[in-house]
Design a protein around this motif. Structure first.
Motif, PDB file in Angstrom:
ATOM      1  N   UNK A  69       0.819  -1.208   0.000  1.00 29.93           N
ATOM      2  CA  UNK A  69       0.000   0.000   0.000  1.00 29.93           C
ATOM      3  C   UNK A  69       0.849   1.253   0.000  1.00 29.93           C
ATOM      4  N   UNK A  70       0.261   2.367  -0.455  1.00 33.94           N
ATOM      5  CA  UNK A  70       1.000   3.627  -0.533  1.00 33.94           C
ATOM      6  C   UNK A  70       0.199   4.759   0.081  1.00 33.94           C
ATOM      7  N   UNK A  71       0.928   5.721   0.643  1.00 32.47           N
ATOM      8  CA  UNK A  71       0.346   6.941   1.211  1.00 32.47           C
ATOM      9  C   UNK A  71       1.052   8.119   0.571  1.00 32.47           C
ATOM     10  N   UNK A  72       0.284   9.155   0.182  1.00 34.71           N
ATOM     11  CA  UNK A  72       0.909  10.334  -0.400  1.00 34.71           C
ATOM     12  C   UNK A  72      -0.021  11.526  -0.257  1.00 34.71           C
ATOM     13  N   UNK A  73       0.532  12.672   0.106  1.00 35.98           N
ATOM     14  CA  UNK A  73      -0.258  13.883   0.220  1.00 35.98           C
ATOM     15  C   UNK A  73       0.577  15.039   0.712  1.00 35.98           C
ATOM     16  N   UNK A  74       0.027  16.238   0.625  1.00 34.60           N
ATOM     17  CA  UNK A  74       0.711  17.438   1.095  1.00 34.60           C
ATOM     18  C   UNK A  74       0.348  17.685   2.556  1.00 34.60           C
ATOM     19  N   UNK A  75       1.353  17.898   3.383  1.00 39.24           N
ATOM     20  CA  UNK A  75       1.123  18.109   4.805  1.00 39.24           C
ATOM     21  C   UNK A  75       0.500  19.488   5.046  1.00 39.24           C
ATOM     22  N   UNK A  76      -0.720  19.508   5.594  1.00 38.46           N
ATOM     23  CA  UNK A  76      -1.397  20.774   5.878  1.00 38.46           C
ATOM     24  C   UNK A  76      -1.456  21.071   7.373  1.00 38.46           C
ATOM     25  N   UNK A  77      -1.323  20.042   8.202  1.00 38.16           N
ATOM     26  CA  UNK A  77      -1.329  20.234   9.656  1.00 38.16           C
ATOM     27  C   UNK A  77      -0.767  18.977  10.307  1.00 38.16           C
ATOM     28  N   UNK A  78      -0.291  19.126  11.540  1.00 38.85           N
ATOM     29  CA  UNK A  78       0.195  17.985  12.318  1.00 38.85           C
ATOM     30  C   UNK A  78      -0.148  18.234  13.770  1.00 38.85           C
ATOM     31  N   UNK A  79      -0.802  17.274  14.407  1.00 37.85           N
ATOM     32  CA  UNK A  79      -1.187  17.414  15.813  1.00 37.85           C
ATOM     33  C   UNK A  79      -0.964  16.087  16.512  1.00 37.85           C
ATOM     34  N   UNK A  80      -0.153  16.092  17.567  1.00 41.26           N
ATOM     35  CA  UNK A  80       0.174  14.838  18.226  1.00 41.26           C
ATOM     36  C   UNK A  80       0.863  13.915  17.246  1.00 41.26           C
ATOM     37  N   UNK A  81       0.415  12.654  17.134  1.00 36.38           N
ATOM     38  CA  UNK A  81       1.022  11.732  16.175  1.00 36.38           C
ATOM     39  C   UNK A  81       0.398  11.818  14.785  1.00 36.38           C
ATOM     40  N   UNK A  82      -0.593  12.699  14.607  1.00 32.15           N
ATOM     41  CA  UNK A  82      -1.384  12.737  13.382  1.00 32.15           C
ATOM     42  C   UNK A  82      -0.835  13.710  12.346  1.00 32.15           C
ATOM     43  N   UNK A  83      -0.738  13.235  11.106  1.00 36.53           N
ATOM     44  CA  UNK A  83      -0.419  14.093   9.976  1.00 36.53           C
ATOM     45  C   UNK A  83      -1.686  14.275   9.151  1.00 36.53           C
ATOM     46  N   UNK A  84      -2.070  15.535   8.894  1.00 35.06           N
ATOM     47  CA  UNK A  84      -3.219  15.838   8.044  1.00 35.06           C
ATOM     48  C   UNK A  84      -2.690  16.053   6.626  1.00 35.06           C
ATOM     49  N   UNK A  85      -3.039  15.161   5.702  1.00 35.08           N
ATOM     50  CA  UNK A  85      -2.496  15.166   4.349  1.00 35.08           C
ATOM     51  C   UNK A  85      -3.580  15.518   3.338  1.00 35.08           C
ATOM     52  N   UNK A  86      -3.309  16.546   2.535  1.00 36.55           N
ATOM     53  CA  UNK A  86      -4.235  16.929   1.472  1.00 36.55           C
ATOM     54  C   UNK A  86      -4.037  15.987   0.291  1.00 36.55           C
ATOM     55  N   UNK A  87      -5.098  15.297  -0.095  1.00 36.65           N
ATOM     56  CA  UNK A  87      -5.068  14.366  -1.211  1.00 36.65           C
ATOM     57  C   UNK A  87      -6.078  14.839  -2.254  1.00 36.65           C
ATOM     58  N   UNK A  88      -6.101  14.163  -3.381  1.00 34.24           N
ATOM     59  CA  UNK A  88      -7.039  14.540  -4.447  1.00 34.24           C
ATOM     60  C   UNK A  88      -8.486  14.408  -3.993  1.00 34.24           C
ATOM     61  N   UNK A  89      -8.755  13.530  -3.038  1.00 32.88           N
ATOM     62  CA  UNK A  89     -10.121  13.333  -2.577  1.00 32.88           C
ATOM     63  C   UNK A  89     -10.448  14.031  -1.276  1.00 32.88           C
ATOM     64  N   UNK A  90      -9.554  14.866  -0.767  1.00 27.52           N
ATOM     65  CA  UNK A  90      -9.793  15.548   0.494  1.00 27.52           C
ATOM     66  C   UNK A  90      -8.644  15.331   1.459  1.00 27.52           C
ATOM     67  N   UNK A  91      -8.796  15.850   2.668  1.00 33.11           N
ATOM     68  CA  UNK A  91      -7.744  15.716   3.675  1.00 33.11           C
ATOM     69  C   UNK A  91      -7.932  14.406   4.444  1.00 33.11           C
ATOM     70  N   UNK A  92      -6.864  13.625   4.517  1.00 31.19           N
ATOM     71  CA  UNK A  92      -6.862  12.346   5.211  1.00 31.19           C
ATOM     72  C   UNK A  92      -5.852  12.417   6.353  1.00 31.19           C
ATOM     73  N   UNK A  93      -6.229  11.889   7.518  1.00 29.38           N
ATOM     74  CA  UNK A  93      -5.345  11.884   8.685  1.00 29.38           C
ATOM     75  C   UNK A  93      -4.584  10.559   8.747  1.00 29.38           C
ATOM     76  N   UNK A  94      -3.272  10.652   8.868  1.00 28.19           N
ATOM     77  CA  UNK A  94      -2.424   9.476   9.064  1.00 28.19           C
ATOM     78  C   UNK A  94      -1.891   9.488  10.486  1.00 28.19           C
TER      79      UNK A  94
END
Length: 294
Positions: free
Chosen positions: A229-254
């Protein structure tokens, strides 16, 4: 063959969040940076061991687990932690704090004074204030006093923290109001240990540090990592252990706690194809096609 990297997790430094890799390499996570990686094909997630020692069994651990440890290593790791109350003779000073994650979400906790606010950043606390400083067991008794007298929990699920980040009050004063009221009630309680010095209310706000002000709301979160599997996106925010990544379908939290234990390789322009579920309280999954390298 691409080099395989192993991530030790996310750490918060004075300059912001960084990913730590086995061998000592660090990757700074600045907002606007593209985060992209893939899980090695055919791999399994293995236990990361405990207290600096490798897992003697080389045990396979679940993809959804946030601890990346087998039962035996998790037991060993916790046995030497502050939370286990096995360090009663620890001479170092500790601090009691109140942390706010969103409306109705306040917790009490303790951290080593030498760590400063690192523990609060690691937990994703939107706002916090110190309550007092003293020996470990005095700090622990104060924590228990607040839990019993004011019904303040010592844990808040990460799913609940993520669910409210898009709807936080707009000003620091508004975000600190609930903490201020609870802090006043806490310091007025009878039964505080004499060896714990109470501290005045001085709220610290992390919205700017996390990049949450004006950030697009997240709609989904990575459910687990899987081989290939793959993960890819632009980092828009980070809180605690969470990365908020902007993807083509919206923001996804990793949740970066999913990373340790896996072998990771460059994504090489592949699509975002790990399991994603709707964020708690949000409809729609928000996964999309991505490219880029981390």
């Amino acid at each position: 063959m691409a080099q395989v990297w192993r991530c030790s997790g996310l750490r918060w430094s004075a300059s912001g969040p960084v990913l730590v890799w086995d061998g000592g390499r660090h990757s700074a996570l600045t907002r606007g940076r593209r985060v992209a990686f893939a899980v090695a094909e055919g791999g399994v997630r293995t236990c990361v061991g405990a207290r600096g020692h490798a897992c003697p069994l080389g045990a396979v651990v679940p993809g959804r687990g946030t601890g990346a440890r087998c039962e035996e290593c998790a037991r060993l790791d916790r046995a030497h932690s502050v939370a286990a109350d096995t360090l009663a003779d620890d001479p170092r000073p500790y601090r009691v704090y109140l942390a706010w994650f969103g409306p109705g979400m306040v917790k009490v906790g303790i951290t080593g004074a030498a760590r400063g606010p690192a523990r609060l950043l690691e937990q994703g606390a939107v706002c916090f204030s110190w309550l007092g400083t003293g020996p470990l067991m005095a700090a622990r008794r104060t924590e228990e006093l607040l839990r019993a007298a004011l019904r303040v929990p010592d844990r808040i699920p990460y799913a609940d923290k993520r669910a409210v980040r898009a709807a936080l009050p707009g000003t620091e004063a508004e975000r600190a109001a609930e903490l201020a009221e609870l802090h006043a009630r806490a310091v007025a309680l009878a039964g505080w240990p004499e060896s714990l010095d109470r501290e005045a209310f001085r709220p610290v706000d992390h919205v700017g540090v996390f990049g949450l002000a004006g950030a697009p709301a997240a709609s989904g979160e990575v459910d687990e990592l899987v081989p290939g599997g793959a993960v890819s996106g632009e980092l828009v925010a980070a809180a605690g252990p969470d990365l908020h990544l902007a993807t083509a379908g919206g923001v996804v939290v990793l949740d970066t706690r999913f990373l340790p234990g896996w072998g990771l390789v460059p994504a090489e322009g592949r699509e975002f194809d790990v399991p994603v579920k709707a964020l708690k309280g949000v409809r729609g999954e928000g996964a999309g096609v991505q490219d880029g390298l981390f």
